[in-house]
Write an enzyme that holds these catalytic residues in place. Structure first.
Site, PDB file in Angstrom:
ATOM      1  N   ARG A  98      43.980  34.963  48.695  1.00 24.92           N
ATOM      2  CA  ARG A  98      42.876  35.631  49.661  1.00 24.92           C
ATOM      3  C   ARG A  98      42.937  37.075  49.084  1.00 24.92           C
ATOM      4  O   ARG A  98      43.910  37.610  49.524  1.00 24.92           O
ATOM      5  CB  ARG A  98      43.044  35.553  51.039  1.00 24.92           C
ATOM      6  CG  ARG A  98      42.149  36.381  51.822  1.00 24.92           C
ATOM      7  CD  ARG A  98      40.437  35.635  51.720  1.00 24.92           C
ATOM      8  NE  ARG A  98      39.642  36.413  52.719  1.00 24.92           N
ATOM      9  CZ  ARG A  98      38.902  37.530  52.075  1.00 24.92           C
ATOM     10  NH1 ARG A  98      38.840  37.913  50.833  1.00 24.92           N
ATOM     11  NH2 ARG A  98      38.153  38.090  53.137  1.00 24.92           N
ATOM     12  N   HIS A 101      41.291  43.048  50.475  1.00 26.19           N
ATOM     13  CA  HIS A 101      39.992  43.319  51.010  1.00 26.19           C
ATOM     14  C   HIS A 101      40.365  44.136  52.302  1.00 26.19           C
ATOM     15  O   HIS A 101      41.301  44.429  52.874  1.00 26.19           O
ATOM     16  CB  HIS A 101      39.179  41.959  51.461  1.00 26.19           C
ATOM     17  CG  HIS A 101      40.012  41.273  52.406  1.00 26.19           C
ATOM     18  ND1 HIS A 101      40.951  40.483  52.330  1.00 26.19           N
ATOM     19  CD2 HIS A 101      39.746  40.871  53.769  1.00 26.19           C
ATOM     20  CE1 HIS A 101      41.577  39.798  53.301  1.00 26.19           C
ATOM     21  NE2 HIS A 101      40.789  40.225  54.366  1.00 26.19           N
ATOM     22  N   HIS A 103      37.895  45.313  56.492  1.00 28.59           N
ATOM     23  CA  HIS A 103      36.862  44.693  57.401  1.00 28.59           C
ATOM     24  C   HIS A 103      37.248  45.721  58.617  1.00 28.59           C
ATOM     25  O   HIS A 103      38.166  46.162  59.062  1.00 28.59           O
ATOM     26  CB  HIS A 103      36.898  43.118  57.794  1.00 28.59           C
ATOM     27  CG  HIS A 103      38.056  42.484  57.899  1.00 28.59           C
ATOM     28  ND1 HIS A 103      38.699  42.718  58.910  1.00 28.59           N
ATOM     29  CD2 HIS A 103      38.762  41.476  56.807  1.00 28.59           C
ATOM     30  CE1 HIS A 103      39.962  41.874  58.886  1.00 28.59           C
ATOM     31  NE2 HIS A 103      40.077  41.408  57.669  1.00 28.59           N
ATOM     32  N   GLU A 107      42.720  42.067  62.439  1.00 29.30           N
ATOM     33  CA  GLU A 107      42.885  40.555  62.236  1.00 29.30           C
ATOM     34  C   GLU A 107      44.341  40.173  62.651  1.00 29.30           C
ATOM     35  O   GLU A 107      45.258  40.999  62.313  1.00 29.30           O
ATOM     36  CB  GLU A 107      42.975  40.434  60.500  1.00 29.30           C
ATOM     37  CG  GLU A 107      43.380  39.119  60.246  1.00 29.30           C
ATOM     38  CD  GLU A 107      43.136  39.144  58.523  1.00 29.30           C
ATOM     39  OE1 GLU A 107      42.205  39.376  57.812  1.00 29.30           O
ATOM     40  OE2 GLU A 107      44.150  38.690  57.970  1.00 29.30           O
ATOM     41  N   HIS A 146      44.431  44.604  53.038  1.00 29.54           N
ATOM     42  CA  HIS A 146      45.315  43.603  52.967  1.00 29.54           C
ATOM     43  C   HIS A 146      45.110  42.312  52.080  1.00 29.54           C
ATOM     44  O   HIS A 146      43.859  42.162  51.557  1.00 29.54           O
ATOM     45  CB  HIS A 146      45.594  43.130  54.418  1.00 29.54           C
ATOM     46  CG  HIS A 146      44.299  42.422  55.307  1.00 29.54           C
ATOM     47  ND1 HIS A 146      43.587  43.423  55.949  1.00 29.54           N
ATOM     48  CD2 HIS A 146      43.936  41.271  55.252  1.00 29.54           C
ATOM     49  CE1 HIS A 146      42.630  42.599  56.400  1.00 29.54           C
ATOM     50  NE2 HIS A 146      42.663  41.403  55.970  1.00 29.54           N
ATOM     51  N   GLU A 168      34.154  35.961  58.076  1.00 27.30           N
ATOM     52  CA  GLU A 168      34.904  36.058  56.964  1.00 27.30           C
ATOM     53  C   GLU A 168      34.049  36.039  55.526  1.00 27.30           C
ATOM     54  O   GLU A 168      34.443  36.624  54.601  1.00 27.30           O
ATOM     55  CB  GLU A 168      35.617  34.631  56.757  1.00 27.30           C
ATOM     56  CG  GLU A 168      36.799  34.643  55.736  1.00 27.30           C
ATOM     57  CD  GLU A 168      37.804  35.623  55.736  1.00 27.30           C
ATOM     58  OE1 GLU A 168      37.928  36.307  56.720  1.00 27.30           O
ATOM     59  OE2 GLU A 168      38.750  35.554  54.514  1.00 27.30           O
TER      60      GLU A 168
HETATM   61 MN    MN Z   1      41.171  39.820  56.345  1.00 24.78          MN
END
Ligand code: MN
Ligand code: MN
Length: 396
Positions: A98, A101, A103, A107, A146, A168
């Site tokens: 993943r 990124h 946001h 999280e 992260h 997401e």
């Molecule tokens: Mn994330």
């Protein structure tokens, strides 16, 4: 007809007939789901009034398929009542990435299976790299960049975000930013020739199949900064559980998991025949994720409003702010679920404990109960050895 009779009728094709009420159901219908929801198929007669939907199964979500894994989400779009928290269920293959990124939302994560490597830095440039395994948590504050990579076993986890509107599919990704920055600016920013960016991805990668990382010490940057003061990971299963006569609970909030300042959690296990007792939460609405077993919950919403829901593995549940509720294990195996709150701390009020701390004659006067009830049912569980106040469970 009693609740137990309802459930035993589920053996064959059930019909919504409850004593002198109801009628047959000739279809169209989904018998498998009808049988999975005995207390919705025929509600307890104590249910009353209109209550928001408080259940959504991950099985009813769209799954985003990628090289390296998949993801699916339950947000305010799927479960409109849940404006406080949203969740993503994700699986990464061995070496599945993943991508780097960030946001707006914080999280929180619970590792359901396997192992993963997570990386981050904080706003002061302090570093964080760790390997997590089943039962571990992580928490990345709002805006902290992260990444997650599956190790040899791959990894599956549930991510919880501190805003129901999270998706997401709209995060800030490193590949997306590179693709949408003029190459002469990239060249100037990094002090290299533009040709260094001849092969960058032309858009967001989101997830991709990478190589399984080597041992953590061998992969750390040489000039790593000092670590973040409060680690972004937490070993929940190393916490001593609070045990009661019907189950146990492990709580992680900012008291013990210092980094987790906006999300509080409890990993609850209820034995067969046990019930997470009648209670409510004075600080926030409750978001739930069912990990194992079968349950029913009735929420009480004042003005005579009450509704019962059945839950099973993979379901998300929700309790609106202040609503009273219980969670009963209706299956044959231990019930395991997460209670989550958009809060820096876990808090709850036990009906039983409240009544035990009220003048007995006053309680008797309210409810028309006798001394026998007062002596048998009410007891104050002070649990002086317990760091957190936590209401107990009642077994059979
Ligand atoms: Mn994330
Ligand atoms: Mn609760």
């Amino acid at each position: 007809m009693t609740e137990k009779n309802n459930r035993s009728n589920m053996e064959s094709v059930p019909h919504p007939i409850d004593g002198d009420k109801g009628a047959t159901d000739v279809g169209p219908r989904d018998v498998v789901r009808d049988k999975q929801n005995p207390d919705m198929f025929i509600s307890p007669r104590t249910d009353s009034g209109t209550v928001d939907n408080l259940k959504f199964s991950f099985s009813d979500t769209h799954r985003r398929m990628e090289h390296g894994g998949w993801s699916r989400e339950v947000t305010i779009r799927e479960l409109p009542v849940s404006d406080t928290l949203a969740a993503v269920n994700m699986r990464l293959t061995p070496g599945g990435v993943r991508e780097l990124h960030w946001h707006k939302e914080a999280e929180w994560a619970y590792m359901l299976d396997g192992r993963a490597r997570i990386t981050a830095i904080d706003g002061k440039g302090r570093s964080f790299i760790d390997d997590v395994e089943e039962g571990d948590l992580w928490y990345f504050p709002s805006g902290i960049p992260h990444s997650i990579v599956g190790l040899e076993e791959g990894a599956e986890f549930i991510l919880v975000f501190d805003d129901g509107r999270f998706s997401e599919n709209s995060t800030f990704s490193i590949s997306d930013w590179f693709a949408h920055t003029p190459k002469d600016v990239l060249a100037k920013n990094f002090g290299v020739n533009e040709s260094a960016f001849d092969h960058i991805p032309d858009g967001e990668r989101y997830m991709y199949q990478g190589k399984v990382p080597g041992p953590i010490e061998s992969e750390k940057p040489h000039d790593l900064n000092e670590p973040v003061p409060n680690p972004f990971s937490f070993k929940l299963l190393e916490e001593t559980p609070i045990k009661t006569n019907g189950g146990q609970v492990r709580i992680a909030d900012s008291n013990n998991f210092k980094a987790s300042t906006t999300i509080a959690s409890a990993l609850v296990e209820v034995e067969p025949g046990g019930v997470r007792e009648l209670h409510w939460h004075p600080n926030e609405a409750e978001w739930q994720y069912y990990i194992q077993g079968e349950a029913r919950m009735t929420v009480f919403g004042a003005e005579g409003h009450a509704r019962t829901f059945n839950y099973r593995e993979g379901d998300v549940g929700y309790v609106p702010f202040m609503f009273g509720h219980y969670v009963e294990n209706t299956g044959d195996e231990p019930l395991i679920f997460l209670e989550m709150f958009r809060s820096d701390h876990f808090d709850d009020i036990s009906l039983n404990q409240w009544m035990s701390q009220t003048p007995p004659e006053f309680v008797k006067e309210h409810l028309h109960v006798d001394d026998d009830f007062m002596n048998k049912a009410l007891h104050n569980d002070k649990r002086p050895n317990v760091k957190y106040k936590y209401s107990g469970y009642r077994g059979d």
